[in-house]
Design a protein around this motif. Sequence first.
Motif, mmCIF file in Angstrom:
data_model
loop_
_atom_site.group_PDB
_atom_site.id
_atom_site.type_symbol
_atom_site.label_atom_id
_atom_site.label_comp_id
_atom_site.label_asym_id
_atom_site.label_seq_id
_atom_site.Cartn_x
_atom_site.Cartn_y
_atom_site.Cartn_z
ATOM 1 N N VAL A 1 0.841 -1.209 0.000
ATOM 2 C CA VAL A 1 0.000 0.000 0.000
ATOM 3 C C VAL A 1 0.871 1.253 0.000
ATOM 4 O O VAL A 1 0.582 2.232 -0.699
ATOM 5 C CB VAL A 1 -0.955 -0.004 1.209
ATOM 6 C CG1 VAL A 1 -1.711 1.318 1.302
ATOM 7 C CG2 VAL A 1 -1.935 -1.164 1.107
ATOM 8 N N SER A 2 1.959 1.241 0.775
ATOM 9 C CA SER A 2 2.829 2.423 0.851
ATOM 10 C C SER A 2 3.512 2.708 -0.480
ATOM 11 O O SER A 2 3.783 3.875 -0.802
ATOM 12 C CB SER A 2 3.885 2.228 1.946
ATOM 13 O OG SER A 2 4.796 1.206 1.593
ATOM 14 N N ILE A 3 3.793 1.678 -1.268
ATOM 15 C CA ILE A 3 4.457 1.858 -2.556
ATOM 16 C C ILE A 3 3.457 2.167 -3.669
ATOM 17 O O ILE A 3 3.666 3.069 -4.480
ATOM 18 C CB ILE A 3 5.275 0.598 -2.911
ATOM 19 C CG1 ILE A 3 6.449 0.437 -1.927
ATOM 20 C CG2 ILE A 3 5.794 0.661 -4.340
ATOM 21 C CD1 ILE A 3 7.194 -0.868 -2.067
ATOM 22 N N GLN A 4 2.354 1.441 -3.678
ATOM 23 C CA GLN A 4 1.382 1.576 -4.764
ATOM 24 C C GLN A 4 0.395 2.719 -4.528
ATOM 25 O O GLN A 4 0.008 3.414 -5.467
ATOM 26 C CB GLN A 4 0.615 0.254 -4.919
ATOM 27 C CG GLN A 4 -0.362 0.237 -6.078
ATOM 28 C CD GLN A 4 0.314 0.290 -7.430
ATOM 29 O OE1 GLN A 4 1.489 -0.043 -7.564
ATOM 30 N NE2 GLN A 4 -0.416 0.712 -8.461
ATOM 31 N N PHE A 5 0.020 2.929 -3.278
ATOM 32 C CA PHE A 5 -0.984 3.957 -2.956
ATOM 33 C C PHE A 5 -0.474 4.843 -1.815
ATOM 34 O O PHE A 5 -0.966 4.770 -0.678
ATOM 35 C CB PHE A 5 -2.315 3.313 -2.555
ATOM 36 C CG PHE A 5 -2.813 2.269 -3.519
ATOM 37 C CD1 PHE A 5 -3.382 2.658 -4.736
ATOM 38 C CD2 PHE A 5 -2.710 0.916 -3.239
ATOM 39 C CE1 PHE A 5 -3.843 1.704 -5.639
ATOM 40 C CE2 PHE A 5 -3.168 -0.042 -4.118
ATOM 41 C CZ PHE A 5 -3.735 0.352 -5.336
ATOM 42 N N PRO A 6 0.546 5.653 -2.069
ATOM 43 C CA PRO A 6 1.160 6.447 -0.996
ATOM 44 C C PRO A 6 0.192 7.440 -0.336
ATOM 45 O O PRO A 6 0.309 7.700 0.866
ATOM 46 C CB PRO A 6 2.304 7.180 -1.698
ATOM 47 C CG PRO A 6 1.969 7.137 -3.151
ATOM 48 C CD PRO A 6 1.193 5.887 -3.369
ATOM 49 N N ILE A 7 -0.745 7.986 -1.090
ATOM 50 C CA ILE A 7 -1.692 8.952 -0.504
ATOM 51 C C ILE A 7 -2.604 8.257 0.489
ATOM 52 O O ILE A 7 -2.837 8.742 1.606
ATOM 53 C CB ILE A 7 -2.520 9.637 -1.615
ATOM 54 C CG1 ILE A 7 -1.593 10.462 -2.528
ATOM 55 C CG2 ILE A 7 -3.594 10.535 -0.997
ATOM 56 C CD1 ILE A 7 -2.308 11.098 -3.701
ATOM 57 N N GLU A 8 -3.140 7.102 0.088
ATOM 58 C CA GLU A 8 -4.003 6.343 1.002
ATOM 59 C C GLU A 8 -3.216 5.847 2.219
ATOM 60 O O GLU A 8 -3.727 5.828 3.341
ATOM 61 C CB GLU A 8 -4.629 5.154 0.276
ATOM 62 C CG GLU A 8 -5.720 5.505 -0.723
ATOM 63 C CD GLU A 8 -5.189 6.102 -2.011
ATOM 64 O OE1 GLU A 8 -3.949 6.116 -2.191
ATOM 65 O OE2 GLU A 8 -6.005 6.560 -2.843
ATOM 66 N N PHE A 9 -1.939 5.489 1.997
ATOM 67 C CA PHE A 9 -1.122 5.008 3.106
ATOM 68 C C PHE A 9 -0.896 6.102 4.142
ATOM 69 O O PHE A 9 -0.836 5.830 5.348
ATOM 70 C CB PHE A 9 0.229 4.507 2.583
ATOM 71 C CG PHE A 9 1.156 4.034 3.674
ATOM 72 C CD1 PHE A 9 0.958 2.804 4.287
ATOM 73 C CD2 PHE A 9 2.220 4.834 4.095
ATOM 74 C CE1 PHE A 9 1.804 2.370 5.298
ATOM 75 C CE2 PHE A 9 3.065 4.405 5.103
ATOM 76 C CZ PHE A 9 2.860 3.171 5.699
ATOM 77 N N SER A 10 -0.752 7.343 3.686
ATOM 78 C CA SER A 10 -0.516 8.451 4.615
ATOM 79 C C SER A 10 -1.694 8.675 5.558
ATOM 80 O O SER A 10 -1.543 9.314 6.606
ATOM 81 C CB SER A 10 -0.230 9.736 3.828
ATOM 82 O OG SER A 10 -1.372 10.114 3.059
#
Length: 362
Positions: A138-147
């Motif tokens: 998730v942190s690599i593919q979807f950084p905005i959602e991970f934040s």
Amino acid sequence: MASAMTTFLDNVTTLQTVVLNVTREPYVRPFDDIGIAISAAIIFTFMILGIVGNVLTILVISTNPKLNNLFMHFIRSLCVSDLISALISWLFLYRRTWGFDIWPPLPEVFCRFYWAADLMTNYVTALHILSFAILRYVSIQFPIEFSKIKLKHGKIWIACIWIFCFVVGFIPFFIFFGARVRDRQSSSPDARWPACTINMEWYSTYTLYQKIAYPICLYAPTLGVVFMCLLIGITVRSRSRQRPGETQKDKKKERKEKQAVLQLCLIVFSFLFGYIPFTAYEFWSVQPRPNTMYYRRFDYWFGMTEYFTLRFSECLNPVFYNLGSAKMRQCTQKFLGKYLSCCRKDKTDGNGSSSKQTDFGV
């Protein structure tokens, strides 16, 4: 006719006796003093390494603000799980050696606690690594959602894993297992097992439990982790191809992503190295086998070997945490440097008079 029938029955009885002698040899322990010494040396070494490595990692993460992030919270919780496994490993050694036939003088609750805690930590480790892999993706593919995922969310997630594993792992095994003298001449599977093992009145329930709980808590997480690793590797590689004219910022980001993949791959390798033999032995050991010396020895050393690999993999984890993270290595080196400097200072203060004499002599 009667004589023929008598002869026939005598032959059947003789044949049964031969079969019993083939399948039930006189009971002899499947290990000797040399085996005990080797096993004790290996397990105590892994126990010390596991305690030192995991305590060090827990202290480094807990005392350094730079490591106050979601991934490090999961790694610290993993270290707690591995630390528990290391602390109870002496009970495994006892049940497989000195307490193999008769568990006392240790109370039976130690036997039950060992099995319950050991399986609970196995489940905790599998679910933590799966969670860690999902978060990495998730942190690599979807950084905005991970934040948007906060530390408190991670703490709640970790707490739920521990509670779930306590309910489905610790409690059932505390009930299923116990310490009692086993009938070494029977055809029951527990004739090969140590005194501290499953109580046979729970045998059918336990085999059913294995078919339900192991796929959910061990096999599915294992497959999920491997799948997430492949997915992360593909994502990082495709992104590197999409950035031909890299800026300094892109290079730094790609370097961090590769470090994250390396750390995850090392953790997954350690997990598979330890838990594949564990799973194989768990299913092999509950199957009925001839009660011969061959199977007694095979069962014994199969069980010992899979435990060696499990303990070794948990000793490797703290090393892999540092190998896969430059920040973690720096914080560990700083912590050790600070601790060693404090030890040297205390030693100098304790020998102040002798130090002064040396200085005057020079």
